[in-house]
Design a protein around this motif. Structure first.
Motif, PDB file in Angstrom:
ATOM      1  N   PRO A 106     -10.988  -5.578  25.276  1.00  0.00           N
ATOM      2  CA  PRO A 106     -10.661  -7.004  25.083  1.00  0.00           C
ATOM      3  C   PRO A 106      -9.211  -7.354  25.435  1.00  0.00           C
ATOM      4  O   PRO A 106      -8.932  -8.503  25.771  1.00  0.00           O
ATOM      5  N   GLN A 109      -0.168   2.332  41.215  1.00  0.00           N
ATOM      6  CA  GLN A 109      -0.124   1.391  40.093  1.00  0.00           C
ATOM      7  C   GLN A 109       1.280   1.344  39.491  1.00  0.00           C
ATOM      8  O   GLN A 109       1.812   0.269  39.212  1.00  0.00           O
ATOM      9  N   ASP A 122      -5.795   6.025  33.645  1.00  0.00           N
ATOM     10  CA  ASP A 122      -5.322   6.963  32.627  1.00  0.00           C
ATOM     11  C   ASP A 122      -3.913   6.546  32.173  1.00  0.00           C
ATOM     12  O   ASP A 122      -2.950   6.631  32.939  1.00  0.00           O
ATOM     13  N   LYS A 168       0.826  -1.219   0.000  1.00  0.00           N
ATOM     14  CA  LYS A 168       0.000   0.000   0.000  1.00  0.00           C
ATOM     15  C   LYS A 168       0.855   1.262   0.000  1.00  0.00           C
ATOM     16  O   LYS A 168       0.486   2.282  -0.556  1.00  0.00           O
ATOM     17  N   VAL A 206       4.454  -4.719  27.279  1.00  0.00           N
ATOM     18  CA  VAL A 206       3.676  -3.695  27.975  1.00  0.00           C
ATOM     19  C   VAL A 206       2.797  -3.016  26.933  1.00  0.00           C
ATOM     20  O   VAL A 206       3.283  -2.379  26.006  1.00  0.00           O
ATOM     21  N   THR A 238      -2.804   6.176  40.334  1.00  0.00           N
ATOM     22  CA  THR A 238      -1.813   5.961  39.273  1.00  0.00           C
ATOM     23  C   THR A 238      -0.395   5.842  39.839  1.00  0.00           C
ATOM     24  O   THR A 238       0.425   5.113  39.290  1.00  0.00           O
ATOM     25  N   GLN A 272     -13.101 -15.156  26.301  1.00  0.00           N
ATOM     26  CA  GLN A 272     -12.105 -14.456  27.107  1.00  0.00           C
ATOM     27  C   GLN A 272     -11.402 -15.488  27.980  1.00  0.00           C
ATOM     28  O   GLN A 272     -12.028 -16.405  28.478  1.00  0.00           O
ATOM     29  N   ARG A 314      -4.399   3.426  20.019  1.00  0.00           N
ATOM     30  CA  ARG A 314      -5.112   4.696  19.902  1.00  0.00           C
ATOM     31  C   ARG A 314      -5.371   5.363  21.248  1.00  0.00           C
ATOM     32  O   ARG A 314      -5.547   6.558  21.333  1.00  0.00           O
ATOM     33  N   ARG A 367      -2.502  -1.228  14.292  1.00  0.00           N
ATOM     34  CA  ARG A 367      -2.725  -0.819  12.906  1.00  0.00           C
ATOM     35  C   ARG A 367      -3.229   0.625  12.757  1.00  0.00           C
ATOM     36  O   ARG A 367      -2.738   1.353  11.896  1.00  0.00           O
ATOM     37  N   GLU A 402      -1.872   3.547  10.220  1.00  0.00           N
ATOM     38  CA  GLU A 402      -2.733   4.153   9.210  1.00  0.00           C
ATOM     39  C   GLU A 402      -2.805   5.657   9.389  1.00  0.00           C
ATOM     40  O   GLU A 402      -2.941   6.414   8.431  1.00  0.00           O
TER      41      GLU A 402
END
Lengths: 264, 406
Positions: B375, A252, B387, A185, B345, A249, A238, B292, B318, B322
């Motif tokens: 997922p 974590q 976050d 591509k 990670v 955070t 799953q 993303r 991907r 893109e």
């Protein structure tokens, strides 16, 4: 010189969504587009023709597709962008084809168009990702084959020179004509149609043929000609849940440092 | 005539098939399902039907498949003549399948004229019962058309039940060339291979429909059954402790099969620039993969920094390729590079099936994502919901202050 560019109509979005409640596919329609890899193949053909035209030589570029009647619109658009002619193989008998049956249909289409010097296709289709059609066409047509072409360097009467990807890196490769090239591509972006092109395409005839009209063997196309069958489609289960790393955070991050030290 | 059949006596018009169909290939009229011209015979409706009213009728005559035996594995060598790791992964998987079928595992090893014998010994030590090889200058560099001709000749003569290929760039070119010459089926990029003990039917599972569904594919009426598998997918199946084999013991297991004297390569490699990034993420021991969920391109430098702090390579999904944030060699997943690091990670990656298929070989996966339903958490060993940017910022600070700089 005669170039055949094989194109496939694919959904505009390959992100098929699942309904989490019913576990069924949510069809949000969306228009079909030319597989982006195939669009690049067409652009490479157009550029090659320009180069040859500068040297005073003619090039015919045919676009070929197997698909539903509505695919005619996409082939007309290919003509608007510069293709010389188009052939659409459309017949219920072609439906349900796997790559082998598709290869047989396209081979018949290519013979119908007249044996070309070059066959260009996308490296793969975004909706199937198999990348099989190019090498299968080369085998069926007894042509040389180069996959993952990144740039077309030169095309003389009996050989084509390209840059192509492989396991060892990018190579400069020379192949004997006739030859099948499958195109990455990133090799180029398909140009927009010109106004003159759009006007010409409006009146251009897209040849639409059924299986019998191109001499396709009924036992080698569509569902009947497909050795592979999808026997089950399912939403993947799953796996068992992993360890949850909780807290704010900062907490974590501290736990992650410890985990990373432990595991690697 | 082959086609989709609806048993009118069973159909209750519930329209579950209509909802399961991604193509508009079936509709319900007068409380009865009817296939439409858009049907592509994917079989989704068959699985969705609660009363087993739908079937696909095929009119292929049953061939005699009983003469086909054994599982063949294509063993690709690199420029130095060494067998690629994916061949050993496939040998491991083939051994498990062969045990169920009580048949042999055969490695196919085309190589250059100056073989040392080491690849043959290694393949036998790692599970091949026999090695079919050829020493020929026309195999350097490996030529797909030459290899396909060689394999097809052998397959027509010896009739294997199954041939497996690594889905390397070369394997993806070679396997279809063999499939079309033998007029048999080929399933690309399988993530699972199972066998029916009685019939030898290979159940080949791969992501389909843009990665939200898995499809199991069979090739019931043709042989050999053929599949490609991405490197790393069966990393766990590769033989961990090869047996020691003496030269005498391997001698009768190696069969040299010449290439047709008249075959002439039509493709010449004039020069090669070695691959850089692609190879390094495929073989990385530690890998940071971003998606993303990192929100914006301006966060990329932070991701590069965490990768450096972890001494890891950087990969991505991907959509990022893109969007032009990173180059294609960084793309991890079914259509990019399959990876098998010790530590992965994953940052801001939701986890489409095609991506998950490409990381299934990773030993430990830490996933950081804001969406607790993503997922990716289904396969992650450590789940960090929060976050991503904030957590990574903290993590970079911890790592950079804790570890002495190299």
């Amino acid at each position: 010189m005669h170039i055949v560019v094989c194109v496939k109509a694919v959904p505009a979005s390959t992100e098929v969504k699942m309904d989490p409640v019913t576990n069924t596919i949510v069809r949000d329609g969306g228009d079909a587009v030319v597989n982006p890899f195939d669009a690049t193949a067409l652009e490479l053909a157009l550029r090659l023709r320009e180069k040859r035209r500068a040297a005073g030589e003619d090039t015919r570029i045919s676009v070929l597709s197997m698909g539903i009647p509505a695919t005619e619109r996409l082939l007309r658009d290919c003509i608007a962008r510069g293709a010389t002619d188009a052939l659409l193989l459309s017949d219920r008998a072609f439906a349900g084809a796997d790559t082998l049956a598709t290869t047989h249909a396209l081979t018949c289409g290519i013979r119908e168009l007249g044996m070309p010097d070059l066959v260009l296709c996308g490296k793969m289709a975004v909706d199937g990702d198999t990348a099989q059609i190019g090498p299968e066409l080369a085998g069926a047509l007894d042509m040389a084959c180069v996959t993952d072409v990144r740039a077309l360097v030169a095309c003389e009467h009996d050989a084509v020179t390209v840059y192509a990807g492989g396991d060892a890196g990018v190579s400069l490769i020379e192949a004997t004509l006739p030859c099948v090239l499958t195109v990455a591509k990133e090799a180029a972006t398909l140009r927009m149609p010109s106004i003159a092109g759009v006007l010409a395409a409006e009146h251009a005839a897209v040849d639409v043929r059924g299986a019998a009209e191109v001499g396709a063997d009924a036992a080698r196309i569509g569902l009947s000609g497909s050795p592979t069958q999808v026997v089950r489609s399912f939403v993947p289960e799953q796996q068992a849940a992993g360890v949850e790393v909780s807290g704010d955070t900062t907490a974590q991050a501290k736990q992650l440092v410890r985990i990373i030290e432990e595991v690697a | 005539m082959a086609g989709l059949r609806v048993d009118e006596t069973r159909c209750i018009g519930c329209a579950r098939c209509v909802r399961a169909c991604a193509h508009g290939g079936i509709k319900v009229e007068h409380r009865l399902a009817h296939p439409t011209d858009a049907c592509v015979f994917c079989g989704a409706c068959i699985d969705a039907c609660p009363v087993d009213a739908i079937s696909i009728e095929r009119d292929e005559a049953a061939a005699d498949l009983s003469v086909y035996r054994d599982i063949w594995v294509f063993a690709q060598v690199d420029k130095g003549g060494a067998v690629l790791p994916v061949a050993f992964e496939l040998l491991g998987r083939a051994r498990a399948l062969a045990a169920q079928r009580a048949c042999a595992v055969v490695a196919l090893l085309p190589q250059g004229p100056n073989g040392t014998g080491a690849p043959e010994r290694e393949l036998i030590a790692c599970g091949a019962d026999r090695v079919l090889t050829v020493h020929d200058a026309r195999m350097v560099p490996l030529d797909a058309e030459m290899c396909a001709g060689w394999i097809c000749g052998l397959a027509q003569q010896l009739k294997p039940e199954i041939i497996l290929y690594g889905a390397t760039a070369f394997g993806r070119e070679l396997a279809p060339m063999v499939a079309v010459r033998l007029e048999t089926g080929l399933t690309a990029d399988c993530t699972r291979l199972e066998i029916d003990e009685a019939t030898g039917l290979l159940q080949q599972t791969r992501p389909a429909f843009g990665g939200n569904l898995m499809a199991t594919i069979e090739c019931p009426a043709r042989r050999p059954q053929m599949a490609t598998v991405r490197p790393g997918v069966f990393a766990g199946d590769a033989c961990a402790c090869p047996v020691t084999v003496s030269d005498d013991a391997v001698k009768d297991k190696i069969v040299t099969c010449p290439l047709d004297a008249s075959a002439r390569p039509r493709v010449r490699v004039l020069a090669t620039e070695p691959a850089q990034q692609g190879a390094s993420i495929a073989q990385a021991k530690r890998l940071v993969v971003v998606g993303r969920g990192i929100g914006s391109k301006k966060h990329l430098p932070l991701m590069q920094r965490i990768a450096r702090a972890l001494d890891a390579e950087l990969g991505c999904t991907r959509p990022l390729v893109e969007a032009g944030w990173l180059e294609y060699p960084h793309q991890v997943g079914q259509t990019g590079v399959s990876v098998a690091p010790e530590l992965l990670v994953s940052i801001g990656v939701s986890g489409a099936i095609q991506h998950l298929a490409g990381i299934s070989g990773a030993k430990t996966i830490i996933a950081i994502n804001e969406d607790a339903q993503a997922p990716i958490f289904g396969i992650a060993h450590y789940q960090v919901v929060g976050d991503a940017i904030e957590i990574v910022n903290n993590l970079v600070r911890e790592l950079e202050s804790a570890a002495p700089r190299l």
